[in-house]
Design an enzyme around this catalytic site. Structure first.
Site: not given
Length: 348
Positions: A171, A314
């Site tokens: 994300e 991430e």
């Protein structure tokens, strides 16, 4: 209508038993490869084979902004979300580096970043520009929640069609540790003070404020802890809903999911709420420095593969941990047995 008809298959417990028996035949003392053997057994029951294989890792990163940033809960301004997506699209982020190392299939999807559509490698599936400020109103409409979950599901299927058989879901979104704290608090009932961390590096005063923001939002909305849709609608994030959808797609197709840190694990809590049994297809890549992460993964009954003091997000911790998962898979598929190697077994 809620899209809650996800068909998550049961684990193949017989395959786990067969994997354990086969591991005990390999040229090593029984159990001597420790957690690597446990990883093999978990993958066996996910994939339904005593010698599980993983041919291709997929990494999918969802990006979106959060209205709660208006409350001053982040050390970074909101435009950093867009800047990080641009960097990731150019291959310059940490997840790009680790993805290349793993020769992973990579996908980057905008579901709610403020501003115009991106060009280049970013897939534009924007639902709206940022969630609403959930301290003041509901973060999303029910329709937006359903669309985000469905987009996540669809984008995961795209990777599976490319041969991906293990998935990391990452994300990008300034403010998403606050959103994740609200989600995990809503699902577990844990006091936000035990969950809220310093995120991207806020001050002690901002930390106290962040805790109060989460508490006030939960008191305001009273989300139903048994209903993942209700939690997402009231205090969720667009990218977190999409992440949950991708996890549901993986679980429904017996594809292992490697969880990352706090945001990833918050999405996993939602996925399990919506599709019971999804948690059975999850491995926990690492232990994040965010305090809420441990509470979230303990709620899911998981243990981290590694602990490297990471807190980037991430999907980075999961991508790094994939090397260890690969080692476990190579071990069970390539080691000789006592019989094939002509090695004497243990004296009885």
């Amino acid at each position: 209508m809620k899209l809650n008809n996800y068909n998550v298959p049961m684990l193949d417990t017989e395959a786990r038993v067969e994997a354990k028996a086969y591991l005990d035949m390999l040229t090593k003392p029984v159990g001597s490869l420790g957690k690597l053997e446990e990883i093999v057994m978990q993958l066996a029951e996910m994939k339904g084979h005593r010698k599980p294989v993983i041919y291709k890792l997929g990494i999918i990163v969802f990006a979106a902004d959060h209205g709660i940033v208006e409350e001053g809960i982040s050390a970074f301004p909101q435009q950093v979300t867009r800047q990080m997506v641009d960097n990731m699209a150019q291959g310059g982020a940490a997840i790009n580096v680790f993805g290349r190392q793993q020769q992973a299939e990579f996908s980057l999807v905008d579901v709610g970043v403020i501003g115009d559509d991106f060009t280049g490698l970013v897939k534009n599936r924007k639902i709206r520009q940022s969630t609403q400020n959930f301290l003041r109103t509901e973060a999303m409409t029910e329709e937006e929640v359903e669309r985000a979950i469905q987009i996540g599901y669809e984008e995961a299927l795209v990777l599976f069609d490319k041969g991906v058989d293990c998935l990391v879901v990452g994300e990008v979104g300034i403010g998403n540790t606050t959103t994740s704290s609200a989600i995990v608090a809503a699902i577990t009932g844990i006091d936000p003070a035990e969950l809220v961390g310093f995120g991207t590096g806020i001050s002690s005063e901002q930390h106290v404020h962040k805790i109060n923001v989460v508490r006030q939002a939960l008191e305001f909305h009273q989300p139903d802890r048994q209903d993942g849709y209700d939690i997402l609608r009231k205090v969720g994030g667009l990218e977190i809903a999409a992440m949950a959808g991708a996890m549901l797609a993986a679980a429904s197709n017996r594809i292992p999911i490697v969880l990352d840190g706090f945001i990833s694990t918050a999405a996993a809590c939602v996925a399990e709420s919506i599709g019971k049994g999804a948690v059975n297809y999850m491995l926990l890549g690492h232990q994040s420095m965010e305090p809420g992460h441990q509470k979230a993964y303990e709620y899911l009954g998981k243990e981290p593969i590694v602990s490297l003091d990471m807190r980037l997000g991430e999907g980075t911790g999961a991508a790094v941990a994939f090397s260890i998962i690969q080692s476990a898979v190579c071990m069970v598929n390539e080691m000789a047995t006592f019989e094939s190697a002509g090695v004497s077994g243990k004296n009885e």
